[in-house]
Design an enzyme around this catalytic site. Structure first.
Site, PDB file in Angstrom:
ATOM      1  N   SER A 107     -85.615 143.061 -85.917  1.00  0.00           N
ATOM      2  CA  SER A 107     -86.780 142.187 -85.988  1.00  0.00           C
ATOM      3  C   SER A 107     -88.146 142.872 -85.919  1.00  0.00           C
ATOM      4  CB  SER A 107     -86.667 141.113 -84.629  1.00  0.00           C
ATOM      5  OG  SER A 107     -88.005 140.519 -84.834  1.00  0.00           O
ATOM      6  N   TYR A 164     -86.754 138.596 -75.645  1.00  0.00           N
ATOM      7  CA  TYR A 164     -86.340 138.802 -77.102  1.00  0.00           C
ATOM      8  C   TYR A 164     -86.615 140.002 -77.646  1.00  0.00           C
ATOM      9  CZ  TYR A 164     -85.714 137.837 -82.319  1.00  0.00           C
ATOM     10  OH  TYR A 164     -85.555 137.798 -83.574  1.00  0.00           O
TER      11      TYR A 164
END
Length: 248
Positions: A139, A152
């Site tokens: 990501s 995350y």
């Protein structure tokens, strides 16, 4: 185009009943791969399997015993796994001071530990055959941080170094392990953010390309990293983010 041809390759894609995983799975199938979908929701998985006309194996990627059984089932049916895409993951938004340990653990287990578990289970067969591709879906949070997504961000940062660790141990055995790092993409899971005028304006303003990513933007990079075209690419993370991580 032979360099990008995946005919005869078996690809297992975790978390592929929807969103990014489904898109990558469909792209690999169009490139010729025999695709095996994975997810924890049997009904959703069955629906996606019917849409894509491919195989599937439902198992919990955070459960070591379930991973071992699932990979063994896929190997028995298809003779092995040539391509693994570790895509399973989810997001939990909450300020760090309010974040419960259980929620932190759940994100780390799903977004990072699962890649270790499935990657190791699949790599054993790849090492025996002397070849294989592992693609870890990272990501922009592999590189950047923003408030309310600490777990995350930690997981995706860890996934980059897990990619490097896999490379350090397995590249000499014929495997290529790399990461694919999407920026902000319009998906079912991000629709609320897309529909938020302020957040959407921030994304488009922060991204040099001036737009949200479209899921189709991920297919070419994924096929490249799963094909012979990337035979000497190892331990890298390819950011597909419209330039977000290139600017301040």
């Amino acid at each position: 185009m032979e360099l990008f041809d995946l005919s005869g390759r078996v690809a297992l894609v975790t978390g592929s009943s929807r969103g990014i995983g489904r898109t990558i799975a469909a792209g690999l199938a169009r490139a010729g791969a025999t695709v095996v979908l994975n997810g924890r929701d049997p009904e959703r998985l069955a629906a996606t399997r019917a849409e894509l006309d491919c195989d599937s194996e439902a198992f919990d990627v955070t459960d070591e015993a379930a991973v071992t059984r699932g990979v063994a089932e896929v190997t028995e049916r298809h003779g092995g796994v040539d391509i693994l895409v570790n895509n399973a993951g989810f997001q939990h938004r909450e300020p760090m001071l309010d974040l419960d340990l259980a929620d932190w653990d759940a994100v780390l287990r799903t977004d990072l530990t699962s890649a270790f578990l499935v990657g190791r289970a699949v790599a054993r067969g790849m090492i025996e055959r002397g070849s294989g591709k592992i693609l870890n879906v990272c990501s922009v949070q592999t590189e950047l941080a923003r408030p309310s997504i600490a777990a995350y961000t930690a997981a995706k940062g860890g996934l980059r170094n897990l990619t490097r660790a896999m490379t350090a141990e397995w590249a000499g055995r014929g495997l290529q392990i790399n990461g694919l790092a999407p920026g902000y993409f319009a998906t079912e899971l991000t629709q609320a953010l897309v529909d938020d005028p302020d957040f959407s304006a921030w994304v488009t303003g922060r991204t040099p390309a001036g737009r949200w990513g479209d899921l189709a933007d991920l297919v070419g990079p994924a096929v490249f990293l799963c094909s012979d075209a990337s035979a000497f690419v190892n331990g890298q993370v390819l950011f597909v983010d419209g330039g977000m991580t290139a600017v301040v």
